[in-house]
Design a protein around this motif. Structure first.
Motif, mmCIF file in Angstrom:
data_model
loop_
_atom_site.group_PDB
_atom_site.id
_atom_site.type_symbol
_atom_site.label_atom_id
_atom_site.label_comp_id
_atom_site.label_asym_id
_atom_site.label_seq_id
_atom_site.Cartn_x
_atom_site.Cartn_y
_atom_site.Cartn_z
ATOM 1 N N SER A 1 0.820 -1.091 0.000
ATOM 2 C CA SER A 1 -0.189 0.164 -0.183
ATOM 3 C C SER A 1 0.866 1.257 -0.077
ATOM 4 N N ASP A 2 1.874 1.346 0.832
ATOM 5 C CA ASP A 2 2.602 2.398 0.846
ATOM 6 C C ASP A 2 3.504 2.691 -0.638
ATOM 7 N N TRP A 3 3.876 1.407 -1.126
ATOM 8 C CA TRP A 3 4.627 1.572 -2.360
ATOM 9 C C TRP A 3 3.470 2.090 -3.645
ATOM 10 N N ALA A 4 2.259 1.484 -3.561
ATOM 11 C CA ALA A 4 1.301 2.146 -4.307
ATOM 12 C C ALA A 4 1.117 3.595 -4.161
ATOM 13 N N ARG A 5 1.041 3.905 -3.092
ATOM 14 C CA ARG A 5 0.760 5.294 -2.931
ATOM 15 C C ARG A 5 1.805 6.201 -3.334
ATOM 16 N N ARG A 6 2.820 5.786 -3.268
ATOM 17 C CA ARG A 6 4.149 6.555 -3.631
ATOM 18 C C ARG A 6 4.296 6.639 -5.117
ATOM 19 N N HIS A 7 3.484 5.650 -5.827
ATOM 20 C CA HIS A 7 3.804 5.817 -7.145
ATOM 21 C C HIS A 7 2.203 6.324 -7.902
ATOM 22 N N GLY A 8 1.430 6.856 -7.014
ATOM 23 C CA GLY A 8 0.269 7.499 -7.439
ATOM 24 C C GLY A 8 -1.120 6.482 -7.936
ATOM 25 N N LEU A 9 -0.885 5.188 -7.318
ATOM 26 C CA LEU A 9 -1.828 4.116 -7.870
ATOM 27 C C LEU A 9 -2.960 4.177 -6.865
ATOM 28 N N ASP A 10 -4.122 3.789 -7.150
ATOM 29 C CA ASP A 10 -5.156 3.506 -6.398
ATOM 30 C C ASP A 10 -4.951 2.277 -5.565
ATOM 31 N N VAL A 11 -4.951 2.442 -4.287
ATOM 32 C CA VAL A 11 -4.373 1.234 -3.519
ATOM 33 C C VAL A 11 -5.762 0.073 -3.349
ATOM 34 N N ALA A 12 -6.598 0.427 -3.300
ATOM 35 C CA ALA A 12 -7.795 -0.580 -3.223
ATOM 36 C C ALA A 12 -7.913 -1.374 -4.615
ATOM 37 N N THR A 13 -7.673 -0.827 -5.675
ATOM 38 C CA THR A 13 -7.666 -1.476 -7.052
ATOM 39 C C THR A 13 -6.469 -2.139 -7.060
ATOM 40 N N PHE A 14 -5.404 -1.662 -6.785
ATOM 41 C CA PHE A 14 -4.080 -2.378 -6.773
ATOM 42 C C PHE A 14 -3.709 -3.650 -5.930
ATOM 43 N N LEU A 15 -4.229 -3.619 -4.885
ATOM 44 C CA LEU A 15 -3.908 -4.614 -3.888
ATOM 45 C C LEU A 15 -4.403 -6.126 -4.490
ATOM 46 N N PRO A 16 -5.424 -6.230 -4.763
ATOM 47 C CA PRO A 16 -5.966 -7.576 -5.187
ATOM 48 C C PRO A 16 -5.083 -8.295 -6.381
ATOM 49 N N LYS A 17 -4.369 -7.372 -6.993
ATOM 50 C CA LYS A 17 -3.326 -7.731 -8.159
ATOM 51 C C LYS A 17 -2.073 -8.281 -7.704
ATOM 52 N N MET A 18 -1.663 -8.016 -6.794
ATOM 53 C CA MET A 18 -0.307 -8.400 -6.291
ATOM 54 C C MET A 18 -0.088 -9.732 -5.631
ATOM 55 N N HIS A 19 -1.039 -10.159 -5.117
ATOM 56 C CA HIS A 19 -0.940 -11.446 -4.488
ATOM 57 C C HIS A 19 -0.672 -12.675 -5.319
ATOM 58 N N GLY A 20 0.171 -13.435 -4.876
ATOM 59 C CA GLY A 20 0.639 -14.606 -5.778
ATOM 60 C C GLY A 20 1.595 -14.601 -6.604
ATOM 61 N N SER A 21 2.004 -13.329 -6.904
ATOM 62 C CA SER A 21 3.127 -13.026 -7.995
ATOM 63 C C SER A 21 4.345 -12.565 -7.357
ATOM 64 N N ARG A 22 5.393 -12.814 -8.159
ATOM 65 C CA ARG A 22 6.774 -12.198 -7.785
ATOM 66 C C ARG A 22 6.544 -10.576 -7.638
ATOM 67 N N GLY A 23 7.206 -10.015 -7.000
ATOM 68 C CA GLY A 23 7.329 -8.562 -6.837
ATOM 69 C C GLY A 23 7.447 -8.066 -8.327
ATOM 70 N N ILE A 24 8.599 -8.473 -8.861
ATOM 71 C CA ILE A 24 9.097 -7.823 -10.095
ATOM 72 C C ILE A 24 8.203 -8.098 -11.254
ATOM 73 N N ASP A 25 7.436 -9.186 -11.213
ATOM 74 C CA ASP A 25 6.179 -9.427 -12.285
ATOM 75 C C ASP A 25 5.048 -8.376 -12.016
ATOM 76 N N THR A 26 4.844 -8.156 -10.730
ATOM 77 C CA THR A 26 3.639 -7.529 -10.399
ATOM 78 C C THR A 26 4.176 -5.911 -10.886
ATOM 79 N N ILE A 27 5.063 -5.439 -10.676
ATOM 80 C CA ILE A 27 5.530 -3.972 -10.696
ATOM 81 C C ILE A 27 5.742 -4.066 -12.485
ATOM 82 N N THR A 28 6.391 -4.982 -13.111
ATOM 83 C CA THR A 28 6.588 -4.990 -14.573
ATOM 84 C C THR A 28 4.952 -4.895 -15.402
ATOM 85 N N ARG A 29 3.999 -5.735 -14.904
ATOM 86 C CA ARG A 29 2.811 -5.636 -15.511
ATOM 87 C C ARG A 29 2.178 -4.204 -15.508
#
Length: 223
Positions: free
Chosen positions: A34-62
Motif C-alpha cells: 500500500s505504501d509503495w502504491a501510494r508513492r507511485h500514485g496508484l489507487d490502493v484498493a484497485t491495486f492490492l488484489p493484483k499483487m497476491h501470488g506473483s513475484r514482486g518484479i512481475d507485479t511491477i512490470t505488469r
C-alpha cells in the motif's frame, strides 16, 4: 460417495506455496505494498488484489509505469517486507501437518525471494524445508508452471505425482499447467472461491498416511 481428487490417491511429494497457504502474511504484505502504491500514485484498493501470488518484479512490470525500474523497485519492496513481519502467523494446523511429512518428500514453491521466505517462516514458527523454490530460481513467475516443475525436479519426482497446495488463482494455474493435482487452501479467503479443486480451510482437517513405499495419502480427520 467418492473422495475428491487429492484424497483418493497417494502422492510421491507435496509442493506448498507459502503466503496464504501455510502462513498468513496478508496484513504485513498489504501494509508494504500500500505504501509503495501510494508513492507511485496508484489507487490502493484497485491495486492490492493484483499483487497476491506473483513475484514482486512481475507485479511491477505488469503495471508498465513510466520511469520505474521493476527490478530496483521490487528490491525496495522486498527489504520493506523483510523489515515488517508483524502479524505473520502460521495457518492453523500447518506446523503439525508439515512436521508429519518425510523431509525429502515436500518443498515450498513461493513467489517470495529467499531472504523474505526465511524471515516469514521464522516469524510464523514454521520449519525451513530441505527443498525450496523462490523468486530467484525462475525466469518467469506464477502463473507460469516453471516453479512447480522445478520443485518436482528438486524432489526427484514427476509433477504428475505431486499434490500442489495453493491459495490464489496465479498459483492454482501454475500447478495445473505443471500437470499436478491441486488442493486449495481457503484460510485467508474473504470470499468463496469457485474452483474445481478440493478445498481446505485449515490443516486441522487432514492428516497424512505414509505407505511402506513412502507415498503419501491425504486422509480427512473426523470430527
Amino acid at each position: 460417495m467418492p473422495m475428491p481428487r487429492g484424497f483418493e490417491k497417494p502422492y510421491a511429494a507435496f509442493l506448498f506455496d507459502m503466503d496464504g497457504t501455510i502462513l498468513n502474511s496478508i496484513r504485513a504484505a498489504e501494509r508494504v505494498w500500500s505504501d509503495w502504491a501510494r508513492r507511485h500514485g496508484l489507487d490502493v484498493a484497485t491495486f492490492l488484489p493484483k499483487m497476491h501470488g506473483s513475484r514482486g518484479i512481475d507485479t511491477i512490470t505488469r503495471l508498465n509505469l513510466p520511469g520505474v525500474d521493476p527490478e530496483h523497485e521490487s528490491k525496495l519492496v522486498t527489504e520493506a517486507e523483510i523489515a515488517d513481519v508483524s502479524d505473520v502467523v502460521a495457518i492453523p494446523g500447518a506446523a503439525t501437518f508439515l512436521s508429519s511429512l518425510p523431509p525429502d518428500r515436500w518443498a515450498i514453491v513461493t513467489s517470495s525471494p529467499l531472504r523474505l521466505a526465511h524471515r516469514r517462516l521464522e516469524a510464523a514458527g514454521l520449519p525451513v524445508p530441505r527443498f525450496m523454490v523462490t523468486a530467484e530460481d525462475v525466469k518467469v513467475g506464477k502463473p507460469d508452471p516453471q516453479c512447480y516443475i522445478l520443485g518436482a525436479e528438486r524432489l526427484g519426482v514427476s509433477t504428475q505425482d505431486c499434490l500442489v497446495f495453493e491459495d490464489v488463482a496465479a498459483g492454482i494455474t501454475a500447478g495445473e499447467a505443471a500437470g499436478a493435482d491441486v488442493m486449495v487452501i481457503t484460510a485467508t479467503h474473504h470470499h468463496k472461491m469457485e474452483t474445481q479443486h478440493p478445498t481446505l480451510s485449515t490443516y486441522d482437517e487432514i492428516s497424512v498416511r505414509i505407505s511402506p513405499d513412502h507415498r503419501m495419502l491425504i486422509v480427512p480427520n473426523r470430527g
